[in-house]
Enzyme design. Structure first.
Site, PDB file in Angstrom:
ATOM      1  CB  SER A  68      -0.966   0.010   1.189  1.00 47.52           C
ATOM      2  OG  SER A  68      -1.991  -0.925   0.992  1.00 47.52           O
ATOM      3  CE  LYS A  71      -3.732   0.658  -0.979  1.00 46.23           C
ATOM      4  NZ  LYS A  71      -4.482   0.320   0.248  1.00 46.23           N
ATOM      5  CE1 TYR A 195      -4.940  -1.283  -4.448  1.00 42.75           C
ATOM      6  CE2 TYR A 195      -5.639  -3.559  -4.169  1.00 42.75           C
ATOM      7  CZ  TYR A 195      -5.267  -2.342  -3.631  1.00 42.75           C
ATOM      8  OH  TYR A 195      -5.221  -2.192  -2.270  1.00 42.75           O
ATOM      9  CE1 TYR A 243      -4.474   1.182   4.493  1.00 41.18           C
ATOM     10  CE2 TYR A 243      -2.969  -0.035   5.906  1.00 41.18           C
ATOM     11  CZ  TYR A 243      -3.359   0.387   4.649  1.00 41.18           C
ATOM     12  OH  TYR A 243      -2.622   0.016   3.567  1.00 41.18           O
ATOM     13  CB  VAL A 261      -0.059  -5.651   4.449  1.00 42.67           C
ATOM     14  CG1 VAL A 261      -1.257  -4.889   4.967  1.00 42.67           C
ATOM     15  CG2 VAL A 261      -0.212  -6.043   2.989  1.00 42.67           C
TER      16      VAL A 261
END
Length: 308
Positions: A68, A71, A195, A243, A261
């Protein structure tokens, strides 16, 4: 605050040695089979300062799946190509829920809270696909990273991408739910495939720290991001980058950060340093356990904080 680079380098070496001696590494992301194979008892930190000084400690030659953290760079690519239109499709608020939660997506009629939770990142990837093939979109992300890091040796780990595709049922549910609300422009399988490959980019901490220079507004050979855009990305990293643990991370560290992660964290001290941390064991929020600990220790040692 003026940083003594010799003292800072010695501190990082001491911190790495201390962490390696610990036992509370956390748990790897075993729901992705390829990541389940990674030994959690590893740590690396790389730092690039405003004057170009690079400091490294730990297993900094080890490549890892940035997951992530990617992103951030996908969002930067979308903003650079298409401007602010992405905000019609995705919000800028913390979610307060797990990164793969579908609850808010249902309540808020298919518009994800922010671009860093999985649903929001899927929308951002879908936006990047506008008018191009998955290969072209992935090439754009890789070119951005290679240019930002000034390093051509940044690739996608195909085994990790395939592993995510085999087990990415929750992400598939999110993509189909987005499509049901008309918030996916491409077929779900196309967006998801892109993705999964984006998340499977692998880097070392030094490559990641170098790539983060444009977000930290440090000197780079080519202008990658407008300062205003870098500031906005940093604000999202601060409020949404960890998060449902983002508030705790902001409280403990006081700097923008984005986790993955795979155990990576990109930490930004605006106009001072770009910092990459990696330790694959995760805490209960899905963020690197030792990476979070190290980020807090670094912020404390340097005195760096966006709060003064």
């Amino acid at each position: 605050m003026v940083i003594d680079k010799v003292r800072l380098g010695a501190f990082l070496e001491k911190l790495a040695a201390e962490i390696v001696a610990r036992e509370d590494w956390g748990k790897v992301a075993d729901y992705i089979p390829e990541l389940a194979k990674v030994d959690p008892a590893q740590f690396a930190v790389s730092m690039v300062l405003a004057d170009g000084t690079e400091l490294n400690a730990g297993a900094t030659d080890q490549r890892f799946s940035i997951q992530s953290v990617s992103k951030v760079f996908t969002l930067a690519s979308v903003l650079g190509r298409q401007g602010e239109s992405v905000w019609v499709r995705v919000g800028r608020e913390p979610s307060g829920d797990r990164f793969d939660s579908i609850l808010l997506l249902e309540q808020e009629k298919g518009r994800p809270r922010n671009p860093f939770i999985n649903a929001g990142a899927i929308v951002t990837t879908d936006e990047l696909l506008a008018g191009r093939t998955p290969r072209e979109a992935l090439s754009e992300i890789l070119i951005f990273l290679r240019d930002a890091a000034e390093d051509e040796d940044i690739q996608i780990d195909e085994k990790v991408a395939a592993s995510e595709k085999r087990t990415g049922f929750r992400n598939a549910a999110l993509a189909n739910y987005l499509a049901s609300f008309g918030n996916l422009k491409n077929p779900p399988e196309m967006t998801l495939g892109t993705y999964f490959h984006q998340c499977a980019i692998e880097m070392t901490t030094l490559q990641l720290a170098r790539a983060g220079r444009s977000i930290a507004q440090l000197p780079v050979s080519a202008r990658m991001l407008l300062p205003e855009r870098a500031r906005r990305i940093c604000s999202l990293m601060m409020t949404c980058g960890h998060y449902d643990g983002s508030g705790d991370f902001a409280f403990r560290v006081g700097l923008p950060g984005k986790s993955g992660v795979g155990g990576g964290i990109l930490l930004i001290a605006p106009k001072r340093a770009s910092i990459a941390l990696w330790s694959p064991g995760l805490n209960g929020y899905g963020n690197s356990q030792m990476g979070t600990y190290a980020a807090e220790r670094i912020a404390r040692f340097t005195g760096w904080s966006v709060f003064g």
